[in-house]
Structure formats: structure tokens, C-alpha cells
Design a protein around this motif. Structure first.
Motif, PDB file in Angstrom:
ATOM      1  N   UNK A   1       0.832  -1.194   0.000  1.00 13.52           N
ATOM      2  CA  UNK A   1       0.000   0.000   0.000  1.00 13.52           C
ATOM      3  C   UNK A   1       0.877   1.259   0.000  1.00 13.52           C
ATOM      4  N   UNK A   2       0.278   2.381  -0.433  1.00 15.36           N
ATOM      5  CA  UNK A   2       1.000   3.653  -0.430  1.00 15.36           C
ATOM      6  C   UNK A   2       1.214   4.142   1.004  1.00 15.36           C
ATOM      7  N   UNK A   3       2.204   5.032   1.155  1.00 13.59           N
ATOM      8  CA  UNK A   3       2.538   5.577   2.468  1.00 13.59           C
ATOM      9  C   UNK A   3       2.678   7.094   2.403  1.00 13.59           C
ATOM     10  N   UNK A   4       2.391   7.724   3.523  1.00 11.27           N
ATOM     11  CA  UNK A   4       2.738   9.122   3.721  1.00 11.27           C
ATOM     12  C   UNK A   4       3.396   9.248   5.088  1.00 11.27           C
ATOM     13  N   UNK A   5       3.891  10.420   5.401  1.00 14.33           N
ATOM     14  CA  UNK A   5       4.473  10.643   6.711  1.00 14.33           C
ATOM     15  C   UNK A   5       3.344  10.845   7.718  1.00 14.33           C
ATOM     16  N   UNK A   6       3.552  10.379   8.943  1.00 14.61           N
ATOM     17  CA  UNK A   6       2.462  10.416   9.933  1.00 14.61           C
ATOM     18  C   UNK A   6       2.206  11.831  10.466  1.00 14.61           C
ATOM     19  N   UNK A   7       3.266  12.572  10.749  1.00 12.73           N
ATOM     20  CA  UNK A   7       3.133  13.947  11.231  1.00 12.73           C
ATOM     21  C   UNK A   7       4.177  14.817  10.537  1.00 12.73           C
ATOM     22  N   UNK A   8       3.938  16.112  10.528  1.00 11.22           N
ATOM     23  CA  UNK A   8       4.858  17.036   9.859  1.00 11.22           C
ATOM     24  C   UNK A   8       6.214  17.084  10.570  1.00 11.22           C
ATOM     25  N   UNK A   9       7.272  17.307   9.804  1.00 14.21           N
ATOM     26  CA  UNK A   9       8.616  17.448  10.344  1.00 14.21           C
ATOM     27  C   UNK A   9       9.240  18.722   9.784  1.00 14.21           C
ATOM     28  N   UNK A  10      10.194  19.286  10.509  1.00 16.07           N
ATOM     29  CA  UNK A  10      10.698  20.618  10.173  1.00 16.07           C
ATOM     30  C   UNK A  10      12.230  20.642  10.186  1.00 16.07           C
ATOM     31  N   UNK A  11      12.785  21.464   9.294  1.00 11.86           N
ATOM     32  CA  UNK A  11      14.234  21.589   9.159  1.00 11.86           C
ATOM     33  C   UNK A  11      14.594  23.055   8.938  1.00 11.86           C
ATOM     34  N   UNK A  12      15.759  23.434   9.426  1.00  8.43           N
ATOM     35  CA  UNK A  12      16.312  24.752   9.166  1.00  8.43           C
ATOM     36  C   UNK A  12      17.780  24.580   8.816  1.00  8.43           C
ATOM     37  N   UNK A  13      18.215  25.268   7.776  1.00 12.00           N
ATOM     38  CA  UNK A  13      19.607  25.150   7.378  1.00 12.00           C
ATOM     39  C   UNK A  13      19.936  26.115   6.260  1.00 12.00           C
ATOM     40  N   UNK A  14      21.107  25.936   5.689  1.00  9.40           N
ATOM     41  CA  UNK A  14      21.576  26.812   4.629  1.00  9.40           C
ATOM     42  C   UNK A  14      21.620  26.042   3.318  1.00  9.40           C
ATOM     43  N   UNK A 287       4.269  -7.866  -2.847  1.00  7.77           N
ATOM     44  CA  UNK A 287       5.266  -7.285  -3.750  1.00  7.77           C
ATOM     45  C   UNK A 287       5.784  -5.952  -3.229  1.00  7.77           C
ATOM     46  N   UNK A 288       4.985  -5.221  -2.463  1.00  4.90           N
ATOM     47  CA  UNK A 288       5.449  -3.955  -1.880  1.00  4.90           C
ATOM     48  C   UNK A 288       6.605  -4.186  -0.916  1.00  4.90           C
ATOM     49  N   UNK A 289       6.777  -5.415  -0.452  1.00  3.49           N
ATOM     50  CA  UNK A 289       7.855  -5.735   0.464  1.00  3.49           C
ATOM     51  C   UNK A 289       9.238  -5.655  -0.145  1.00  3.49           C
ATOM     52  N   UNK A 290       9.338  -5.572  -1.481  1.00  5.27           N
ATOM     53  CA  UNK A 290      10.648  -5.448  -2.120  1.00  5.27           C
ATOM     54  C   UNK A 290      11.010  -3.996  -2.417  1.00  5.27           C
ATOM     55  N   UNK A 291      10.132  -3.052  -2.072  1.00  2.00           N
ATOM     56  CA  UNK A 291      10.396  -1.655  -2.366  1.00  2.00           C
ATOM     57  C   UNK A 291      11.307  -1.037  -1.305  1.00  2.00           C
ATOM     58  N   UNK A 292      12.042   0.018  -1.665  1.00  2.00           N
ATOM     59  CA  UNK A 292      12.833   0.731  -0.657  1.00  2.00           C
ATOM     60  C   UNK A 292      11.933   1.204   0.488  1.00  2.00           C
ATOM     61  N   UNK A 293      12.390   1.035   1.702  1.00  2.00           N
ATOM     62  CA  UNK A 293      11.636   1.511   2.850  1.00  2.00           C
ATOM     63  C   UNK A 293      10.692   0.508   3.466  1.00  2.00           C
TER      64      UNK A 293
END
Length: 304
Positions: A1-14, A287-293
Motif C-alpha cells: 500500500x501507499x505511504x505518507x508521513x504520519x506527522x509534519x517534520x521541520x528543518x532549518x539550514x543553509x 510485492x510492496x515488500x521489495x520496495x525501498x523503505x
């Protein structure tokens, strides 16, 4: 099945190339949405599709641009992290023109994704199955896709600097291989290239904190390489990020010889230009078991 991220994540950098500070966040998205970037600092159309046909040629990074001319660059590391963690749908919001480089690898993105958690969605995964060889080249550099039951990356590099030299690595990208083997490998460059880029007003955000610099047989960074073959591992990381712009997981073997961002994008264009070279295949749960992640757990990879 398709996936998304469970909650938002944040980054700060250059940004590595522009040298500008950037704030970026990754948000969940509905099934079949895909990966999109949104420039929050732009009025009007700030949505940019993470697709191969949105790429504008750039020698040093992967740059995406929409029909309104709004762009975001250096997307390859975050795209590799999303793909390597099995995320199919997400919205990446950013308040500037370039993704923050962080430590020069994808490990910070991966760590945050795994900490936030992965949410399974009630929709099947549609993969691109390579059916016959597709090849592009430019001088000594080339990139090839050939049939294989799962995504494999085979990469070779050859640098005059003895600190890198010739390196070759082959990996199957199933079952968390990206997270274990590739995600912490940093971008690299030669001291002569750094001097030339700085003279041309480029790589303004680059430093030893976000890139490995070599000079002949010497690694300038005091800590040295994280892996003896970190350079080719990073090229594989970049290749995964650029291949993810196909818009669906690829089932096939990618072979890169001195290939860069533009070469991999050229390969995707060649793939889609040949309707006999691929088919869209709906994967079963098994078959989704062979995908990255597939099967990743946030506490398994303690080295992150």
C-alpha cells in the motif's frame, strides 16, 4: 500500500549553492498525491511537481521548476530520503529557492521521517517495471536501465584524486538498504573545484560541515570519510533521488558510470519516450515488500 508521513517534520539550514538560510517542512498528503514542493515565499503558483519533466538542466544539483517559473533546487537528498523510507505522498514546504543541505547527506531527513512515523494509506502502489534496456551516454559517462525484479543500483566512479580514485558498488535497494548503507554518505568535491566555484560565486553555503573535500590523496575534513567508499555511496544516493522523479517506484537495474544528475534525468526521459521499455504495474501487498523503505522501524537503525 501507499505511504505518507504520519506527522509534519521541520528543518532549518543553509542552501549549499545559494548560501541562503531556509526553513523547510514535510507534511502528510493524501493517497495518489505524489511528492510536491511548495514555495511558501512566493505569491501565486508556488507548487512544483517532483517529476522528471519538471527538471531544468543544472550541472551541480537537481533543480525543479513549474510553468510559472518558480523553482526549487538541490532536491535530490530529500527525494532520496522520502523514497528510501517508502514515502509515496508528501508536500514539502520551503521558504526559499534551495533545500537546506544540512550535513551533506540524507541522514537528517531519514532520522526525522522515521521518528515522525510512516502512515499506510488505503491505495495500491503503482510501479514502473522496466521491460527492456534503455541507455544514454555522453563521452565516458553513461546511465542505463535494464529489467530486474526490484530496484538495483550499480555505480562506478573514477577520479584522478587518489583519495577517491576508482570505486564501484552494487546494491539492491529493498528492505531498508538505503537507510543502512547509503543515507549518511555526504556530498563530496575536489579542492580545485571548491576554489573555482567560490571564484565564480557558487557553492556559497558549502563548508566542511556539509561536504567532504579532497585534495589529491588527502581528505581535507579532519574526520575523514564515514565509509572508505563514501564517494560512490553518495553518487548512489543522488541516483536514487533523481530516479524517484519518475513519479513511481522503479523495478529495474540502474547502472551509472560517471553519471550525474543531468544524465539520470536524460535516462528517465528516454525511458518514457519508449512505450515498449516499461509498463505500469499495480503491486500486491507482498510485492510492496521489495520496495525501498519496506519494513523500516525508527529504532532499528541506531547509527542514525
Amino acid at each position: 500500500m501507499q505511504n505518507t508521513i504520519r506527522t509534519a517534520i521541520h528543518f532549518t539550514g543553509v542552501g549549499l549553492h545559494h548560501g541562503r538560510s531556509a526553513r523547510m517542512s514535510i507534511h502528510p498528503a493524501m493517497a495518489n498525491h505524489g511528492i510536491w514542493f511548495r514555495r511558501t515565499d512566493v505569491a501565486g503558483n508556488g507548487m512544483i511537481a517532483a517529476r522528471h519533466d519538471s527538471v531544468e538542466t543544472s550541472p551541480l544539483c537537481t533543480l525543479l521548476i513549474n510553468e510559472a517559473g518558480v523553482s526549487v533546487s538541490t532536491v535530490e537528498h530529500v527525494m532520496a530520503a522520502l523514497t528510501g523510507c517508502g514515502i509515496h505522498n508528501a508536500i514539502v514546504e520551503i521558504d526559499g529557492p534551495e533545500v537546506p543541505i544540512l550535513d551533506g547527506s540524507a541522514s537528517d531527513f531519514v532520522r526525522a521521517i522515521l521518528k515522525a512515523g510512516i502512515a499506510r494509506q488505503d491505495a495500491p502502489v503503482h510501479a514502473l517495471e522496466v521491460l527492456r534496456r534503455v541507455h544514454v551516454s555522453d563521452g565516458a559517462a553513461s546511465a542505463t536501465l535494464t529489467p530486474a525484479p526490484e530496484l538495483e543500483i550499480d555505480f562506478s566512479i573514477d577520479f584522478a584524486d587518489r583519495a577517491i580514485g576508482q570505486q564501484h558498488k552494487v546494491l539492491r535497494l529493498s528492505n531498508g538498504t538505503f537507510v543502512r548503507e547509503l543515507c549518511d554518505s555526504r556530498t563530496f568535491c575536489r579542492q580545485s573545484d571548491v576554489d573555482a566555484m567560490h571564484a565564480a560565486g557558487k557553492a556559497l553555503g558549502g563548508s566542511l560541515a556539509n561536504a567532504v573535500v579532497v585534495d589529491g590523496d588527502r581528505v581535507v575534513n579532519p574526520e575523514g570519510f564515514r565509509h572508505t567508499d563514501e564517494a560512490v555511496r553518495h553518487k548512489m544516493l543522488d541516483a536514487l533521488g533523481d530516479l524517484s522523479l519518475a513519479g513511481a517506484p522503479i523495478l529495474g537495474r540502474y547502472t551509472g558510470i560517471r553519471a550525474g544528475h543531468a544524465m539520470t534525468n536524460k535516462l528517465l526521459h528516454a525511458l518514457f519516450a519508449d512505450p515498449l521499455a516499461y509498463r505500469v504495474r499495480t503491486l500486491t501487498a507482498a510485492e510492496c515488500g521489495i520496495l525501498p523503505g519496506a519494513g523500516l522501524e525508527k529504532d532499528v537503525f541506531t547509527h542514525l
